[in-house]
Design a protein around this motif. Structure first.
Motif, PDB file in Angstrom:
ATOM      1  N   GLY A  90       1.047  -1.332  -0.073  1.00 56.94           N
ATOM      2  CA  GLY A  90       0.206   0.022  -0.007  1.00 56.94           C
ATOM      3  C   GLY A  90       0.882   1.129  -0.134  1.00 56.94           C
ATOM      4  O   GLY A  90       0.474   2.180  -0.753  1.00 56.94           O
ATOM      5  N   ARG A  91       1.905   1.120   0.626  1.00 58.83           N
ATOM      6  CA  ARG A  91       2.785   2.389   0.810  1.00 58.83           C
ATOM      7  C   ARG A  91       3.535   2.706  -0.513  1.00 58.83           C
ATOM      8  O   ARG A  91       3.830   4.001  -0.766  1.00 58.83           O
ATOM      9  CB  ARG A  91       3.991   2.274   1.877  1.00 58.83           C
ATOM     10  N   ILE A  92       3.787   1.712  -1.272  1.00 56.90           N
ATOM     11  CA  ILE A  92       4.773   1.765  -2.576  1.00 56.90           C
ATOM     12  C   ILE A  92       3.940   1.664  -3.685  1.00 56.90           C
ATOM     13  O   ILE A  92       4.481   1.916  -4.720  1.00 56.90           O
ATOM     14  CB  ILE A  92       5.822   0.821  -2.534  1.00 56.90           C
ATOM     15  N   GLY A  93       2.716   1.722  -3.678  1.00 62.85           N
ATOM     16  CA  GLY A  93       1.873   1.777  -5.159  1.00 62.85           C
ATOM     17  C   GLY A  93       0.477   1.120  -5.130  1.00 62.85           C
ATOM     18  O   GLY A  93       0.008   1.287  -6.175  1.00 62.85           O
ATOM     19  N   LEU A  94       0.151  -0.296  -4.546  1.00 61.11           N
ATOM     20  CA  LEU A  94      -0.823  -0.819  -4.614  1.00 61.11           C
ATOM     21  C   LEU A  94      -1.723  -1.073  -3.600  1.00 61.11           C
ATOM     22  O   LEU A  94      -1.310  -1.541  -2.622  1.00 61.11           O
ATOM     23  CB  LEU A  94      -0.492  -2.312  -5.240  1.00 61.11           C
ATOM     24  N   SER A  95      -2.810  -0.286  -3.610  1.00 61.37           N
ATOM     25  CA  SER A  95      -3.594  -0.409  -2.274  1.00 61.37           C
ATOM     26  C   SER A  95      -4.453  -1.815  -2.375  1.00 61.37           C
ATOM     27  O   SER A  95      -4.962  -2.621  -3.162  1.00 61.37           O
ATOM     28  CB  SER A  95      -4.683   0.955  -2.245  1.00 61.37           C
ATOM     29  N   THR A  96      -5.183  -1.966  -0.949  1.00 62.65           N
ATOM     30  CA  THR A  96      -6.043  -3.278  -0.829  1.00 62.65           C
ATOM     31  C   THR A  96      -7.331  -2.842  -0.262  1.00 62.65           C
ATOM     32  O   THR A  96      -7.188  -2.131   0.709  1.00 62.65           O
ATOM     33  CB  THR A  96      -5.184  -4.127   0.000  1.00 62.65           C
TER      34      THR A  96
ATOM     35  N   ALA B  83     -10.903   0.495   2.341  1.00 62.29           N
ATOM     36  CA  ALA B  83      -9.818   0.456   2.323  1.00 62.29           C
ATOM     37  C   ALA B  83      -9.122  -0.154   3.474  1.00 62.29           C
ATOM     38  O   ALA B  83      -9.505  -0.117   4.516  1.00 62.29           O
ATOM     39  CB  ALA B  83      -9.196   1.642   2.040  1.00 62.29           C
ATOM     40  N   LEU B  84      -8.363  -1.404   3.048  1.00 60.46           N
ATOM     41  CA  LEU B  84      -7.485  -2.073   4.088  1.00 60.46           C
ATOM     42  C   LEU B  84      -6.131  -1.398   4.306  1.00 60.46           C
ATOM     43  O   LEU B  84      -5.821  -1.105   5.362  1.00 60.46           O
ATOM     44  CB  LEU B  84      -7.379  -3.427   3.881  1.00 60.46           C
ATOM     45  N   PHE B  85      -5.570  -1.585   3.242  1.00 64.49           N
ATOM     46  CA  PHE B  85      -3.973  -0.913   3.147  1.00 64.49           C
ATOM     47  C   PHE B  85      -3.938  -0.006   2.033  1.00 64.49           C
ATOM     48  O   PHE B  85      -4.022  -0.741   0.710  1.00 64.49           O
ATOM     49  CB  PHE B  85      -3.152  -2.063   2.809  1.00 64.49           C
ATOM     50  N   ALA B  86      -3.696   1.227   2.234  1.00 68.00           N
ATOM     51  CA  ALA B  86      -3.740   2.502   1.000  1.00 68.00           C
ATOM     52  C   ALA B  86      -2.692   3.559   1.349  1.00 68.00           C
ATOM     53  O   ALA B  86      -2.454   3.658   2.411  1.00 68.00           O
ATOM     54  CB  ALA B  86      -5.232   2.736   0.728  1.00 68.00           C
TER      55      ALA B  86
END
Length: 412
Positions: free
Chosen positions: A393-399, A409-412
């Motif tokens: 999520g930190r480097i470009g692909l959210s979950t 959003a879970l990880f964004a």
């Protein structure tokens, strides 16, 4: 802490990996990229500098390498002093690169299952035919080898594990759905190496259901999914890498993989297959020249990396996971949506390459910081998913998750 990375490959996914490694070189250290054609590596490094992607000043060097040459790969590993190898070359390289890593004591990461040029559709579980045969040696030597750390396989494996750990008491079904709702403007093209891409769809379709392998034909079973952002899309039951490990590691749950195809793709694919142009077996022309039809088709189609500038639209890839929660049936859909144009603007590659490449870098960062430096061979679902998805999520692909009709959003 492991540092210094060698990227093997110079296609669209390698370009993404190079940019993302550069953006995180404070964690990953010195960077190297190698391919048979050094000029392709030079061009990728040039694009990294054009985008000013290096987070901090550091080494980024290109090398010529035939990665099927195990001794040459070992020599390059030792010369550069790398401790992590990210293999995003053709799937034909996996066993050679893995061997070089095991012999030199460095960590290995790939994004797809190994393939042999003369074979299509291996007897399941496919991993047992190649990679898993070396699991004992990796454990004995303390070698970290992370298998299938792309998106599918890779992130979708982590989604399945997350659903098992956090949202369900028991998992009974996993349906992985991959929809590319983008358009590249070409009459016909593949998003990855055509030779590898077509091989996925010319053999038997394997799925894991009711505790056994089930076989179907490609495009035999289709289903419409209503997905976030991309809407209603038709997907077809396919064979795919992650089914072969999830069937083993998810404790008896049914595992299926579905991919979206338009009618035009299916029609062209069917014609090519029916007249023999997707065969991996050599044939002779009237002039006595021996050629492999599949390689000829590959040579005639656009380079997947060339699609990036004009690609528009979005992808949606995720897991529908069903099971039991608190004694009742429950389902979650854990997913990511990526944008082709945004990917190109950031790293110069289309969204399919972006979703495949970013997770490999997240995995490398997890190995570098020790969280995934497990000193043995592992598929992604065997590793803690939350820190991986947080990094992703930190480097470009959210979950994201859809649960009880709500999306968040879970990880964004």
């Amino acid at each position: 802490m492991k540092k210094n990375v060698l990227i093997i490959g110079a296609g669209g996914v390698a370009q993404v990996v190079a940019h993302k490694c550069a953006q995180n070189n404070d964690v990953l250290g010195d960077l190297h990229i190698a391919s048979r054609t050094k000029s392709k590596c030079d061009a990728i490094i040039e694009s990294v500098h054009e985008k000013k992607a290096l987070k901090q000043p550091g080494v980024f060097e290109a090398h010529a390498l035939d990665a099927l040459d195990i001794e040459a790969t070992k020599a390059l590993i030792e010369k550069t002093g790398v401790q992590i190898v990210i293999n995003v070359g053709t799937a034909f390289l996996n066993m050679s690169v893995l061997r070089a890593c095991m012999d030199t004591g460095v960590a290995y990461i790939d994004t797809a299952i190994h393939e042999e040029p003369g074979k299509i559709c291996e007897t399941p579980p496919w991993y047992a035919n190649y990679e898993w045969k070396h699991a004992d040696e990796c454990k004995e030597k303390g070698i970290t080898a992370i298998l299938g750390a792309g998106f599918d396989p890779g992130v979708v494996n982590a989604y399945a594990r997350l659903a098992k750990d956090e949202y369900l008491d028991k998992v009974t079904e996993i349906d992985i759905v991959d929809i590319n709702a983008g358009s590249h403007g070409k009459y016909f093209a593949t998003n990855f190496d055509p030779e590898i891409n077509f091989r996925e769809f010319t053999g038997v379709v394997y799925s894991w259901q009711k505790g056994q392998w089930q076989t179907n034909q490609m495009f035999e079973i289709g289903k419409e999914y209503d997905l976030p952002v991309v809407g209603k899309r038709k997907a077809y039951l396919c064979g795919h890498d992650e089914v072969h490990s999830l069937a083993k590691n998810m404790e008896g749950a049914d595992v299926r993989f579905w991919m979206g195809f338009g009618d035009h793709y299916i029609n062209v694919f069917t014609v090519l297959k029916n007249i023999g142009l997707l065969s991996e077996k050599p044939v002779k022309t009237a002039e006595g020249l021996e050629v492999v039809p599949l390689k000829v088709v590959k040579a005639c189609l656009p380079d997947p990396a060339s699609l990036a500038p004009n690609y528009e639209g979005k992808t949606c890839i995720g897991d529908f996971v069903k099971g039991i929660k608190d004694g009742k049936e429950h389902e979650v859909f854990i997913y990511n949506v990526a944008d082709h144009k945004e990917a190109y603007e950031e790293v110069g590659s289309q969204g399919i390459s972006y979703t495949a490449g970013v997770p490999a870098v997240a995995a490398a960062m997890m190995v570098a910081n020790g969280e995934w430096d497990v000193k043995q061979m592992a598929n992604v679902e065997e590793l803690p998913p939350k820190p991986f998805l947080e990094t992703l999520g930190r480097i470009g692909l959210s979950t994201w998750i859809r649960e009880n009709g709500q999306e968040r959003a879970l990880f964004a």
